[in-house]
Design a protein around this motif. Structure first.
Motif, PDB file in Angstrom:
ATOM      1  N   ILE A 260       0.845  -1.192   0.000  1.00  0.00           N
ATOM      2  CA  ILE A 260       0.000   0.000   0.000  1.00  0.00           C
ATOM      3  C   ILE A 260       0.880   1.242   0.000  1.00  0.00           C
ATOM      4  O   ILE A 260       1.888   1.308   0.707  1.00  0.00           O
TER       5      ILE A 260
ATOM      6  N   ILE B  19       1.307   5.082   1.016  1.00  0.00           N
ATOM      7  CA  ILE B  19       0.813   6.045   2.001  1.00  0.00           C
ATOM      8  C   ILE B  19       1.460   7.398   1.737  1.00  0.00           C
ATOM      9  O   ILE B  19       2.680   7.487   1.590  1.00  0.00           O
TER      10      ILE B  19
ATOM     11  N   ASP C 209       1.575  11.281   3.436  1.00  0.00           N
ATOM     12  CA  ASP C 209       1.197  12.169   4.539  1.00  0.00           C
ATOM     13  C   ASP C 209       2.387  13.044   4.892  1.00  0.00           C
ATOM     14  O   ASP C 209       3.499  12.534   5.035  1.00  0.00           O
TER      15      ASP C 209
ATOM     16  N   VAL D 273      -0.173   5.599  10.519  1.00  0.00           N
ATOM     17  CA  VAL D 273      -0.809   4.833   9.447  1.00  0.00           C
ATOM     18  C   VAL D 273       0.077   3.653   9.047  1.00  0.00           C
ATOM     19  O   VAL D 273      -0.409   2.530   8.845  1.00  0.00           O
TER      20      VAL D 273
ATOM     21  N   ILE E 235      -1.052  -0.266   9.039  1.00  0.00           N
ATOM     22  CA  ILE E 235      -1.092  -1.050   7.802  1.00  0.00           C
ATOM     23  C   ILE E 235      -0.181  -2.273   7.901  1.00  0.00           C
ATOM     24  O   ILE E 235      -0.547  -3.374   7.466  1.00  0.00           O
TER      25      ILE E 235
ATOM     26  N   ILE F  51      -3.454   5.374   0.244  1.00  0.00           N
ATOM     27  CA  ILE F  51      -4.037   6.069   1.390  1.00  0.00           C
ATOM     28  C   ILE F  51      -3.352   7.423   1.469  1.00  0.00           C
ATOM     29  O   ILE F  51      -2.133   7.498   1.669  1.00  0.00           O
ATOM     30  N   SER F  52      -4.116   8.485   1.307  1.00  0.00           N
ATOM     31  CA  SER F  52      -3.507   9.817   1.220  1.00  0.00           C
ATOM     32  C   SER F  52      -4.131  10.806   2.190  1.00  0.00           C
ATOM     33  O   SER F  52      -5.356  10.870   2.341  1.00  0.00           O
TER      34      SER F  52
ATOM     35  N   ILE G 269      -8.117   5.997  -0.793  1.00  0.00           N
ATOM     36  CA  ILE G 269      -8.736   6.386   0.472  1.00  0.00           C
ATOM     37  C   ILE G 269      -8.124   7.714   0.909  1.00  0.00           C
ATOM     38  O   ILE G 269      -6.905   7.814   1.048  1.00  0.00           O
TER      39      ILE G 269
ATOM     40  N   HIS H 232      -7.546  10.151   3.873  1.00  0.00           N
ATOM     41  CA  HIS H 232      -7.480   9.945   5.317  1.00  0.00           C
ATOM     42  C   HIS H 232      -6.940  11.226   5.930  1.00  0.00           C
ATOM     43  O   HIS H 232      -5.774  11.550   5.787  1.00  0.00           O
TER      44      HIS H 232
ATOM     45  N   LYS I   3      -9.036  11.064  10.530  1.00  0.00           N
ATOM     46  CA  LYS I   3      -7.989  10.537  11.412  1.00  0.00           C
ATOM     47  C   LYS I   3      -8.436  10.614  12.870  1.00  0.00           C
ATOM     48  O   LYS I   3      -9.209  11.470  13.240  1.00  0.00           O
TER      49      LYS I   3
ATOM     50  N   LEU J 193      -9.682   2.622   9.900  1.00  0.00           N
ATOM     51  CA  LEU J 193      -8.698   2.530   8.823  1.00  0.00           C
ATOM     52  C   LEU J 193      -8.583   1.090   8.334  1.00  0.00           C
ATOM     53  O   LEU J 193      -8.578   0.826   7.129  1.00  0.00           O
TER      54      LEU J 193
ATOM     55  N   VAL K  51      -9.469  -0.452   4.562  1.00  0.00           N
ATOM     56  CA  VAL K  51      -8.564  -1.282   3.763  1.00  0.00           C
ATOM     57  C   VAL K  51      -9.248  -2.590   3.398  1.00  0.00           C
ATOM     58  O   VAL K  51      -9.152  -3.071   2.247  1.00  0.00           O
TER      59      VAL K  51
END
Length: 308
Positions: free
Chosen positions: A184, A186, A188, A197, A201, A238-239, A267, A269, A292, A298, A302
């Motif tokens: 995945i 991510i 952030d 996160v 995950i 996931i952003s 997603i 987030h 969040k 979360l 997923v």
């Protein structure tokens, strides 16, 4: 009601344009700071503060605002500065972060500036790992620092990151029905949020590709397409939403426009949990939005993604 709708419409127009509105303010000194207006509920002259037993040392007191009791955090102290003086002459910025309403004590509030996310840059490398910045920008030839509020809140009230183990077990069951790519991406800009996160995950048995903003995420995705189909390399993205250079909305819109990426599950987030999000999520084509930070939510997001 029409005023509220106009406000929603105006802000929704920013989606896909990689723009934000920044509220600027100052603390105990000459340095200028900024916060995304989407997180701000209102700004008030500092109300009467009430001290209570066992308050965190960074909380100057609680205030009763609009029928709600809100903790008032001394933002200057929270980033390692001096205690704010002459509190009665100061202001509080009421903001919604990570599903809670917080008040931040600031010395003065200046103005709202409409900006392009490309003008918001990552902190300089010389800032060090202990800094409280997610980004910097230049306004009127003056450096403006954008604070990592999630880091500040995590130090004052740490979040329980434990995830229900049943979620991972349920995801594992899908592998008997379909092949799941256990990787995945991510994105952030907050180091604290990104690590939260990432740990969640990884507890589900996925590998992680972690990047610090939307531009880096998009560049990474393009790079991966050179090695074959993106769908054979990652399960989903996931952003975060507000990030320097390219925000999460624009990242999602770019993914949807690219033929090699357009079917990626995205997603969003974010600590942005106000009234505008759903319209924005739908406009850019994200698959889901979660605020969040709740590890079970979360994990379930997923699970929903990989079960499709």
């Amino acid at each position: 009601m029409s005023g509220i709708l106009d406000s929603v419409n105006q802000r929704t127009q920013l989606v896909g344009q990689n723009r934000l509105e920044l509220l600027t303010f100052r603390l105990m000194g000459t340095q200028r700071y900024g916060i995304n207006v989407f997180k701000v509920k209102e700004v008030l002259q500092c109300p009467k503060l009430t001290s209570m037993p066992n308050l965190h040392s960074l909380v100057r007191g609680v205030a009763h605002i609009r029928g709600q009791t809100v903790s008032v955090i001394d933002l200057s102290m929270a980033i390692g500065g001096r205690q704010t003086q002459d509190v009665e002459k100061c202001f509080v910025v009421i903001a919604e972060f990570n599903r809670t309403v917080q008040a931040f004590l600031v010395t003065s509030v200046e103005r709202i500036i409409n900006m392009h996310w490309e003008a918001i840059l990552p902190p300089p490398e010389g800032a060090g790992k202990g800094n409280y910045l997610t980004a910097v920008t230049n306004i009127d030839n003056e450096l403006v620092e954008i604070l990592d509020v999630e880091k500040i809140l995590a130090e004052i009230a740490p979040i329980d990151e434990t995830m229900d183990s049943a979620i991972g077990d349920e995801i594992a069951q899908f592998e008997s029905e379909k092949e799941i790519v256990r990787r995945i991406l991510i994105a952030d800009d907050s180091t604290v949020a990104r690590k939260q996160v990432e740990r969640a995950i990884k507890s589900l048995g996925f590998d992680v590709v972690a990047v610090k903003d939307g531009k880096e995420a998009y560049d990474k995705l393009l790079e991966m397409t050179q090695d074959g189909s993106i769908y054979d390399q990652i399960s989903l993205v996931i952003s975060d939403i507000e990030m320097p250079e390219m925000d999460g909305y624009t990242l999602t819109a770019e993914i949807r426009r690219n033929p090699d990426l357009k079917n990626l599950y995205v997603i969003l987030h974010s600590s942005l949990s106000g009234v505008f999000n759903q319209a924005m999520v739908e406009r850019v084509g994200a698959n889901s939005f979660i605020a969040k930070f709740n590890p079970d939510e979360l994990g379930n997001a997923v699970k929903a993604a990989v079960s499709e």
